[in-house]
Write an enzyme that holds these catalytic residues in place. Structure first.
Site, mmCIF file in Angstrom:
data_model
loop_
_atom_site.group_PDB
_atom_site.id
_atom_site.type_symbol
_atom_site.label_atom_id
_atom_site.label_comp_id
_atom_site.label_asym_id
_atom_site.label_seq_id
_atom_site.Cartn_x
_atom_site.Cartn_y
_atom_site.Cartn_z
ATOM 1 N N GLU A 38 0.835 -1.205 0.000
ATOM 2 C CA GLU A 38 0.000 0.000 0.000
ATOM 3 C C GLU A 38 0.871 1.257 0.000
ATOM 4 O O GLU A 38 1.863 1.341 0.735
ATOM 5 C CB GLU A 38 -0.885 -0.001 1.258
ATOM 6 C CG GLU A 38 -1.750 1.241 1.421
ATOM 7 C CD GLU A 38 -2.436 1.308 2.772
ATOM 8 O OE1 GLU A 38 -3.387 2.103 2.905
ATOM 9 O OE2 GLU A 38 -2.031 0.567 3.697
ATOM 10 N N LYS A 46 -9.820 1.936 -2.759
ATOM 11 C CA LYS A 46 -10.221 1.417 -1.453
ATOM 12 C C LYS A 46 -11.642 1.854 -1.112
ATOM 13 O O LYS A 46 -11.998 3.026 -1.245
ATOM 14 C CB LYS A 46 -9.244 1.905 -0.374
ATOM 15 C CG LYS A 46 -9.475 1.291 0.999
ATOM 16 C CD LYS A 46 -8.422 1.766 1.997
ATOM 17 C CE LYS A 46 -8.631 1.123 3.362
ATOM 18 N NZ LYS A 46 -7.658 1.639 4.359
ATOM 19 N N CYS A 100 -5.161 -2.447 3.095
ATOM 20 C CA CYS A 100 -5.021 -2.201 4.531
ATOM 21 C C CYS A 100 -6.057 -2.996 5.324
ATOM 22 O O CYS A 100 -6.201 -4.197 5.147
ATOM 23 C CB CYS A 100 -5.097 -0.708 4.812
ATOM 24 S SG CYS A 100 -4.637 -0.239 6.503
#
Length: 531
Positions: free
Chosen positions: A287, A351, A403
């Site tokens: 990430e 995301k 994440c």
């Protein structure tokens, strides 16, 4: 509560001590409970903490007092269990480090309300004997499930997750989900209280045997499942995971950004003499591995440099921040990009499940309208779509998770387009050498088990890993290590007969039925005893 029993005498002893003894004892119980999770795994501590919690409910003089004791247990649990969040405040200049203990304390205090609600409910419905054990375990499990989705969700420290490092027990998530594991674990851990409260010999032996037999059944079934399914690999699908271990405080320093990119490039071809990642089908960076607004302003140059390390037919996946101009507004996204050797951007994922106050500001539009948004010192990002499956050339279909998207049960895949593996790119550099990265990995492992899919994890500072569809770690690069991890991709198992989201709903319905049955059973026992 009968003061002639061992539990009654213990409660009476606490009642007669000077000062706020009950809050202190409850807080210590919460601290001890926080240690049953990864990486310490003090599982036997449950046999002390869970009976203590039930005694605390039994001896409370009112539901309000029970709520207070539950709140203190929760406060101890979260104050110790999530204190790693405070480390993130030391990794940036936008927010003063001195606010870390304030933020952690406030978050722990808020989360503790969930535990207080469990205590209040069990006391309010006044069941006795084994009925209150059933009620406590069922209500605790329901509240865990609510906590995982309410107010954007916070699934850390669900009791079932303590089995993450016990592979044979963790298999239970395949059949009964993580929360089913919570329920049977609490039943077994609560059984000792029946030996302290004057319950009949039949109840003591029966419930102890039942609780630990249920755990043993899960463990035996899990061991059989593990022995019957060895890890199978797609040897044509070779991966190289890059873990550059760049300190978080240096990550966004403008004059170091190009150096960070070069470090990732050098590691990507570290094992090859000609500067090309030979025999690597998929190169994976974590990430935000690229710190510029990567794939807009300078995207062509950066993609070209990245493509230099790829063989023909290979792909690279990296995390990065991107932006879009929408009228007079700039929209930022935490994204994942798939780059081909010809420098083309083959696919992108934005995301969907953002971290509140970390990646976006709740009620941002309202706060902007009254001029308060700037007080946070943060740039609010925009949400992408929910779980998606990316279909890349020559690569099995994959569900990307950025994440902490990997910690939410039932939210890892698009069930209508089932992938063959999960990819979790993350930056745990925010949390240093704390419990946080271990707990993040532990929760991600359950997504592999629940879905029957291998999980590949690329973490900026660790822990990077390749996990097979039964939760076994087949390759790993530890915390605070710099290097690369080469592995073939494990093959998936057949899809579960019931999708994970439906299994979660079934568990929730079962917990509701058990709650009702326990209340009825307990009230019936009380009436019979009165007669």
């Amino acid at each position: 509560m009968n003061e002639a029993t061992l539990s009654g005498r213990f409660a009476r002893w606490l009642d007669t001590r000077p000062g706020p003894v009950w809050p202190a004892a409850a807080f210590i119980a919460g601290l001890l409970l926080s240690r049953v999770f990864s990486p310490l795994n003090w599982v036997p501590a449950l046999l002390v903490v869970v009976p203590f919690m039930i005694i605390a409910i039994d001896s409370a003089k009112s539901p309000k007092q029970a709520f207070g004791r539950g709140w203190w247990v929760g406060f101890g649990l979260y104050a110790a269990g999530i204190n790693w969040i405070g480390v993130s405040f030391t990794q940036q200049d936008a927010v003063p480090a001195w606010t870390a203990p304030i933020a952690v304390t406030a978050l722990a205090a808020g989360l503790a309300f969930y535990n207080g609600i469990v205590f209040w409910f069990v006391k309010r419905f006044g069941t006795t004997g084994a009925a209150r054990i059933l009620l406590f375990a069922a209500v605790w499990t329901i509240v865990e499930m609510v906590r995982a989705v309410a107010l954007t969700g916070f699934p850390w420290h669900s009791i079932g997750s303590l089995w993450s490092d016990w592979g044979f027990m963790a298999q239970g998530a395949w059949w009964i989900t993580l929360y089913g594991l919570s329920f049977i674990t609490l039943i077994a851990a609560a059984a000792p209280v029946l030996w302290l409260d004057g319950s009949s010999e039949g109840a003591r032996i029966g419930w102890t045997v039942a609780g630990f037999s249920a755990l043993a059944a899960v463990g035996i079934a899990g061991a059989v499942r593990l022995s019957a399914n060895s890890t199978a690999y797609d040897n044509a699908m070779t991966l190289r995971i890059v873990q550059a271990n760049i300190p978080q405080r240096e990550k966004w320093v403008s004059w170091l950004i190009d150096d960070h990119f070069d470090q990732h490039l050098q590691l990507s071809r570290a094992k090859d003499t000609d500067g090309v990642a030979r025999d690597v089908r998929l190169l994976i960076w974590p990430e935000a591995a690229v710190q510029r607004e990567t794939f807009d302003r300078q995207g062509s140059i950066l993609r070209w440099r990245l493509a230099q390390v790829l063989e023909p037919g290979a792909l690279a996946i990296t995390g990065g921040i991107r932006y879009e101009i929408d009228g007079d507004r700039v929209r930022y996204y935490n994204s994942l990009f798939a780059v081909a050797p010809d420098t083309s951007l083959y696919a992108r994922y934005d995301k969907a499940h953002l971290v509140p106050f970390g990646e976006y500001l709740p009620f941002n539009d309202f706060l902007e309208s009254i001029g308060l948004a700037s007080l946070t010192g943060a740039v609010s990002q925009d949400h992408g779509p929910g779980p998606v499956t990316l279909h890349l050339p020559g690569v099995p279909p994959v569900s990307p998770l950025i994440c902490y998207e990997a910690v939410f049960p039932g939210d890892a895949i698009d069930a209508g387009d089932r992938p063959e593996w999960l990819l979790n790119v993350t930056n745990d550099g925010w949390f240093g050498l704390t419990d946080g990265p271990y707990q993040h990995l532990a929760l991600a492992r359950f997504r592999a088990i629940e879905e029957g899919l291998p999980l590949v994890r690329a973490a900026s500072t660790g822990i990077s890993a390749v996990i097979d569809p039964l939760g076994r770690t087949v390759a790993k690069l530890g915390l605070d290590k710099k290097g690369v991890l080469d592995s073939s991709l494990p093959k998936p198992l057949a899809a579960p007969a019931i999708p994970t989201r439906q299994r979660l709903l079934l568990v929730a319905a079962l917990m509701a039925l058990i709650t009702g049955a326990a209340i009825y059973w307990g009230k019936t026992n009380i009436k019979n005893n009165v007669k």
